[in-house]
Design a protein around this motif. Structure first.
Motif, PDB file in Angstrom:
ATOM      1  N   UNK A   1       3.483  13.423  -0.877  1.00  0.00           N
ATOM      2  CA  UNK A   1       2.315  12.882  -0.172  1.00  0.00           C
ATOM      3  C   UNK A   1       2.669  11.683   0.695  1.00  0.00           C
ATOM      4  N   UNK A   2       3.928  11.271   0.678  1.00  0.00           N
ATOM      5  CA  UNK A   2       4.387  10.213   1.563  1.00  0.00           C
ATOM      6  C   UNK A   2       4.414   8.826   0.962  1.00  0.00           C
ATOM      7  N   UNK A   3       4.213   8.714  -0.343  1.00  0.00           N
ATOM      8  CA  UNK A   3       4.208   7.401  -0.977  1.00  0.00           C
ATOM      9  C   UNK A   3       5.592   7.080  -1.542  1.00  0.00           C
ATOM     10  N   UNK A   4       5.770   5.823  -1.904  1.00  0.00           N
ATOM     11  CA  UNK A   4       7.027   5.364  -2.480  1.00  0.00           C
ATOM     12  C   UNK A   4       6.887   5.185  -3.984  1.00  0.00           C
ATOM     13  N   UNK A   5       8.053   5.223  -4.641  1.00  0.00           N
ATOM     14  CA  UNK A   5       8.114   4.894  -6.055  1.00  0.00           C
ATOM     15  C   UNK A   5       9.093   3.753  -6.237  1.00  0.00           C
ATOM     16  N   UNK A   6       8.854   2.909  -7.209  1.00  0.00           N
ATOM     17  CA  UNK A   6       9.746   1.788  -7.466  1.00  0.00           C
ATOM     18  C   UNK A   6      10.257   1.820  -8.887  1.00  0.00           C
ATOM     19  N   UNK A   7      11.541   1.499  -9.074  1.00  0.00           N
ATOM     20  CA  UNK A   7      12.135   1.518 -10.403  1.00  0.00           C
ATOM     21  C   UNK A   7      12.629   0.127 -10.765  1.00  0.00           C
ATOM     22  N   UNK A   8      12.144  -0.373 -11.885  1.00  0.00           N
ATOM     23  CA  UNK A   8      12.579  -1.652 -12.416  1.00  0.00           C
ATOM     24  C   UNK A   8      13.495  -1.368 -13.591  1.00  0.00           C
TER      25      UNK A   8
ATOM     26  N   UNK B   1       0.812  -1.237   0.000  1.00  0.00           N
ATOM     27  CA  UNK B   1       0.000   0.000   0.000  1.00  0.00           C
ATOM     28  C   UNK B   1       0.837   1.275   0.000  1.00  0.00           C
ATOM     29  N   UNK B   2       2.145   1.167   0.303  1.00  0.00           N
ATOM     30  CA  UNK B   2       2.997   2.360   0.308  1.00  0.00           C
ATOM     31  C   UNK B   2       3.458   2.759  -1.090  1.00  0.00           C
ATOM     32  N   UNK B   3       3.313   1.852  -2.044  1.00  0.00           N
ATOM     33  CA  UNK B   3       3.775   2.144  -3.400  1.00  0.00           C
ATOM     34  C   UNK B   3       2.778   3.068  -4.093  1.00  0.00           C
ATOM     35  N   UNK B   4       3.274   4.232  -4.552  1.00  0.00           N
ATOM     36  CA  UNK B   4       2.427   5.167  -5.284  1.00  0.00           C
ATOM     37  C   UNK B   4       2.554   5.008  -6.775  1.00  0.00           C
ATOM     38  N   UNK B   5       3.764   4.688  -7.270  1.00  0.00           N
ATOM     39  CA  UNK B   5       3.937   4.457  -8.702  1.00  0.00           C
ATOM     40  C   UNK B   5       5.126   3.531  -8.918  1.00  0.00           C
ATOM     41  N   UNK B   6       5.121   2.862 -10.041  1.00  0.00           N
ATOM     42  CA  UNK B   6       6.192   1.959 -10.450  1.00  0.00           C
ATOM     43  C   UNK B   6       6.620   2.364 -11.851  1.00  0.00           C
ATOM     44  N   UNK B   7       7.925   2.412 -12.049  1.00  0.00           N
ATOM     45  CA  UNK B   7       8.454   2.941 -13.300  1.00  0.00           C
ATOM     46  C   UNK B   7       9.398   1.942 -13.944  1.00  0.00           C
ATOM     47  N   UNK B   8       9.226   1.712 -15.237  1.00  0.00           N
ATOM     48  CA  UNK B   8      10.205   0.976 -16.039  1.00  0.00           C
ATOM     49  C   UNK B   8      10.914   1.982 -16.942  1.00  0.00           C
ATOM     50  N   UNK B   9      12.113   1.671 -17.411  1.00  0.00           N
ATOM     51  CA  UNK B   9      12.875   2.665 -18.188  1.00  0.00           C
ATOM     52  C   UNK B   9      12.269   2.939 -19.559  1.00  0.00           C
ATOM     53  N   UNK B  10      12.511   4.154 -20.040  1.00  0.00           N
ATOM     54  CA  UNK B  10      12.254   4.421 -21.449  1.00  0.00           C
ATOM     55  C   UNK B  10      13.269   3.630 -22.265  1.00  0.00           C
ATOM     56  N   UNK B  11      12.822   3.087 -23.348  1.00  0.00           N
ATOM     57  CA  UNK B  11      13.724   2.330 -24.215  1.00  0.00           C
ATOM     58  C   UNK B  11      13.277   2.554 -25.652  1.00  0.00           C
ATOM     59  N   UNK B  12      14.131   2.155 -26.601  1.00  0.00           N
ATOM     60  CA  UNK B  12      13.866   2.501 -27.994  1.00  0.00           C
ATOM     61  C   UNK B  12      14.194   1.321 -28.893  1.00  0.00           C
ATOM     62  N   UNK B  13      13.387   1.150 -29.939  1.00  0.00           N
ATOM     63  CA  UNK B  13      13.614   0.031 -30.840  1.00  0.00           C
ATOM     64  C   UNK B  13      14.225   0.450 -32.172  1.00  0.00           C
ATOM     65  N   UNK B  14      14.599   1.724 -32.308  1.00  0.00           N
ATOM     66  CA  UNK B  14      15.223   2.167 -33.549  1.00  0.00           C
ATOM     67  C   UNK B  14      16.645   2.665 -33.310  1.00  0.00           C
ATOM     68  N   UNK B  15      17.282   2.178 -32.251  1.00  0.00           N
ATOM     69  CA  UNK B  15      18.622   2.655 -31.905  1.00  0.00           C
ATOM     70  C   UNK B  15      19.701   2.228 -32.869  1.00  0.00           C
TER      71      UNK B  15
END
Length: 873
Positions: A625-632, A543-557
């Motif tokens: 607001x006191x929430x956490x974010x997670x990065x994958x 319940x502490x997780x406010x958002x979860x983020x995965x990296x931006x990535x590109x398929x035309x590199x």
């Protein structure tokens, strides 16, 4: 127990480096035993002007002040040499007689022939009225060196004076001017030569031998003339010239050893000079103010008999640098429990080095004669130096945490263990995927929607919001495709709709299914992995997780060299910066591949329509607001990079401008002034993360300042010195540190090849000017147009690519031209000029990189829009 162990280790490292710093100060200031100053010297050049005097403006000391100066020298000096007879200076011989001193009387000559006549009249009158203590006369001082009189003109003045006076007469010139103009000697009774090895760039160790050699040269050139060393000395401050270094210690060492040699060789001399003359800096550069044995306040500048210490106050300075170094290191060690000893030692070393440099810069600058202008310039330079130190320390902190961590504190994997719990009975949270679009190619969006239809997740919906696209042929095919994909896919076309992307996302938030617990957002060009939601949604069980983020990535590199370079540059943020920020729950949310708890999104007020980087601003509000974010760190979706350099710049301009908007709106929270829930680590990463961009903004002013200063040097090289090395070296150090940091982290942390690393460095440098403009604009304006990053557009022609870096190209040309101009005029004798020219060339590198990226973006490559399959996880 572990905390106490870490604290003890921190203290050992911090104070170990502190002790080493103090010992280094002591080692560099070991006393040097030099010959003692004699009880009385033969002669000194005597200019009694004080800080508020300027003979050019007609401001002279009072006779009482002159008498006080003579009283200070009484018993220490047998004779004095004067230079002019303006104002109260004509009273010097009479006052000197009262103090028992002989006088070599001087007359000041220039190219003003009428004033020369008046000066000669004063000379004859004073010489005739003070026959008892005037022993010789010097008519003119370095007039040939300055090119103000010809040899014939000067000879005529000398002949007239010799005829009018029954005293030895000569003129004062450097020894080499005498050698070059032997025809002048018959018009003199002796040779009054100046021996100032500093101006010739001679090293201190060789200076006395150089004086002896040139003295012998004059004897051989003029065997029938007496040689008077009319000036001999060394300055205590000023720019390094060749191998000549001007310091208090060097002045003391030179003069004390010279006096011993003068006594041994029976030299007839006048030391240059009794008192510092700050007014001379206008005609001789800064060094002209610092030739006195006494300073302008009439304080003795160095000991006459005790050993010479290069910095007499070194213990105080060492104590200050140690104190600052310890404080900086302890701040850097905050929350350092997982940092290896090597990382802490690196930070402690850098903190102490920065502190010692800062203390030395302030000391060295404060030891100069100050005016309102120099004080103002000094304050500006000090703040700039502090800013550089701050950026350097934060860059070092990121390097240490990226390289020497024992383990990551908040590790988020793509397949968390709690997924087992979910699949064994807990319902999957419903996810509403929002896809904002504006005037996007329909074929690209159809591929994006097809990838979403293949998601391996039981409960989700897809809401496409097309805002303000005018051409129905662009958005209607997408609408039709959504209908074909089934009821999970809904399409909205709204025009007009304010608020840009944030406005579109707020609109579609109102259309979201009531039972959706998670809002996911992707850009219209992203093709996602089928496991995206399945792997990341389980984190919302916390319940502490406010958002979860995965990296931006590109398929035309791999479609062109330009995109390869851009792709390499992006990787640094997503695989180094975001990873270290995640350890302190301080990641930057970005508006694609992000998942937000729906309740939290509504709680904090939705997307900010006033900010053009609404994604990063939302993430900060969620933290507040006191929430956490997670990065994958794993990639779950890939989009399309900007096709051209101008589009690449527009994207980064938007990011940087938005950062300033966020800083302005959240400044009180970021600095801890408001009662919010941000931790110290979160505040640190948000401020420190934007410091390099702020530094780029300040660097724009540095560039224009450097060009202005260089222009003044080119227009008046004789009287304008390059900036002090202590203010030139730090920007260079920061530049090279950042480059070395990038190379080290890309090679070790990312495993990048040499070419990938070089490409990332050039791409990042190429954006410096764009970021600088965005930062400046962000502080001077409130709203800038939202730049949509174009996708799959035609590549520009070469001319257009070069024009995309027109400003940078112009600045590069100006900086390089200024560098070679300074080298041509001053580089042969002034090391500081070579250093300044090097700084100008380094300053041009980011601008050249921009030109290079513009050209590279026009090079032929693979077809635009070529698709690379998305790797499943």
């Amino acid at each position: 127990m572990m905390k106490n162990k870490v604290s003890r280790l921190n203290l050992i490292i911090v104070f170990g480096f502190a002790i080493a710093t103090f010992l280094l100060w002591g080692w560099g200031n070991r006393p040097s035993a030099e010959p003692p100053w004699p009880s009385k010297v033969a002669g000194m050049s005597f200019s009694p002007l004080r800080l508020n005097n300027d003979p050019v403006a007609g401001d002279y000391p009072t006779e009482a002040e002159i008498a006080a100066d003579l009283a200070l020298l009484q018993g220490k000096v047998q004779a004095i040499r004067t230079y002019g007879l303006g104002g109260t200076l004509s009273s010097i011989p009479q006052l000197a007689e009262k103090h028992g001193m002989k006088v070599t009387l001087g007359a000041w000559l220039t190219d003003n022939l009428e004033e020369n006549e008046r000066e000669l009249e004063r000379l004859l009158l004073v010489a005739k009225n003070n026959k008892k203590n005037i022993i010789q006369v010097i008519v003119g001082n370095e007039t040939l060196l300055r090119g103000e009189l010809s040899v014939e003109q000067l000879a005529a003045y000398l002949d007239r004076t010799r005829k009018a006076l029954d005293l030895p007469v000569s003129t004062g010139e450097p020894w080499n001017v005498w050698v070059a103009n032997p025809e002048l000697a018959p018009h003199t009774d002796f040779i009054a030569a100046h021996f100032l090895p500093y101006w010739e760039g001679v090293a201190l160790k060789a200076a006395l031998d150089h004086v002896d050699a040139t003295y012998v040269m004059l004897q051989e050139a003029f065997p029938k003339k007496r040689i008077l060393m009319a000036e001999v000395g060394w300055p205590s401050n000023g720019r390094t010239r060749g191998a000549s270094v001007a310091t208090h210690a060097n002045e003391a060492i030179f003069l004390r050893n010279y006096l011993q040699r003068a006594e041994r060789n029976h030299y007839d001399y006048y030391l240059m000079e009794a008192f510092d003359q700050p007014w001379k800096s206008e005609s001789e550069g800064a060094v002209g103010a610092y030739w006195g044995v006494f300073d302008a306040h009439r304080n003795q500048k160095f000991p006459f008999t005790e050993p010479i210490v290069r910095v007499p106050q070194w213990r105080l300075l060492a104590g200050l640098s140690v104190g600052l170094g310890v404080a900086a290191a302890l701040i850097l060690f905050t929350d350092s429990s997982t940092l290896r000893r090597r990382g802490r030692s690196f930070l402690a070393l850098l903190a102490n080095g920065m502190a010692a440099t800062l203390v030395w810069v302030v000391y060295d600058y404060a030891y100069q004669y100050q005016s309102l202008l120099t004080i103002s310039v000094g304050i500006c330079l000090l703040f700039g130096f502090l800013g550089i130190c701050l950026v350097l320390l934060t860059e070092a902190h990121e390097l240490a945490e990226a390289s020497w961590m024992k383990k990551r504190r908040r590790f988020f994997a793509g397949t968390p263990e709690r997924e087992l719990e979910v699949e064994s009975g807990r319902n999957f949270p419903k996810v509403s995927i929002h896809v904002p679009a504006y005037n996007e190619p329909p074929e690209m969006m159809i591929e994006t929607l097809d990838a979403l239809s293949r998601l391996d997740y039981p409960d989700f919906e897809v809401l496409v919001i097309d805002n303000n696209t005018a051409d129905p042929a662009v958005w209607q095919p997408v609408e039709a495709h959504c209908a074909a994909l089934g009821e999970r896919f809904r399409f909205f076309h709204v025009s007009p709709l304010a608020g840009f992307k944030a406005g579109a996302l707020n609109f579609v938030l109102q259309q979201t299914a009531a039972d959706a617990e998670v809002i996911a957002v992707i850009d219209s060009d992203y093709q996602v992995s089928p496991r995206w939601l399945r792997d990341l949604a389980p984190y919302f069980a916390n319940p502490e997780i406010g958002f979860v983020q995965a990296p931006q990535d590109y398929h035309d590199g791999d479609t062109s060299l330009f995109k390869k370079m851009c792709y390499a540059e992006y990787k640094g943020f997503f695989h180094i910066g975001m990873v270290t920020r995640n350890d302190r729950n301080a990641i930057i949310e970005h508006g694609t591949m992000t998942m937000v708890r729906a309740r939290v999104l509504r709680e904090v007020g939705g997307w900010a329509e006033w900010c053009i980087t609404e994604d990063a601003e939302l993430g900060l509000r969620i933290f507040e607001a006191g929430y956490e974010g997670g990065y994958i760190e794993q990639s779950y979706g890939r989009g399309v990079m900007p096709d051209t350099f101008i589009d690449y710049k527009k994207q980064r301009f938007r990011w940087a401008y938005g950062a300033v908007q966020i800083m302005r709106r959240h400044l009180g929270t970021l600095l801890g002034w408001r009662d919010k829930r941000l931790s110290r680590g979160q505040r640190y990463h948000f401020v420190a993360g934007w410091l390099p961009w702020l530094a780029d903004g300040l660097n724009l002013f540095y560039t224009f300042g450097a060009l202005f200063w260089s222009m003044v040097i080119l227009l008046d090289p004789q009287h304008t010195d390059p900036p002090l090395a202590v203010f030139t070296i730090p920007p260079l150090a920061l530049f090279f540190f950042k480059v070395l940091k990038l190379v080290y982290l890309y090679r070790t942390r990312l495993g990048a090849s040499r070419w990938e690393t070089l490409g990332a460095a050039l791409a990042g440098l190429a954006l410096s000017h764009t970021i600088a403009k965005a930062m400046v604009a962000g502080f001077w304006t409130r709203n800038k147009a939202f730049f949509r990053t174009p996708k799959c557009e035609n590549r520009p022609r070469l001319v257009q690519a070069v024009l995309s870096a027109a400003e940078e190209t112009l600045l590069a040309i100006l900086l390089i031209s200024a560098a070679f101009g300074v080298l041509w005029l001053q580089g042969g004798v002034i090391p500081g000029a070579r250093l300044w020219a090097g700084a100008l060339l380094v300053q041009s590198v980011p601008y050249l990189a921009a030109l290079g990226m513009g050209v590279v973006s026009a090079m032929p490559g693979s077809a635009q829009g070529e698709k690379v399959p998305v790797v499943s996880h």
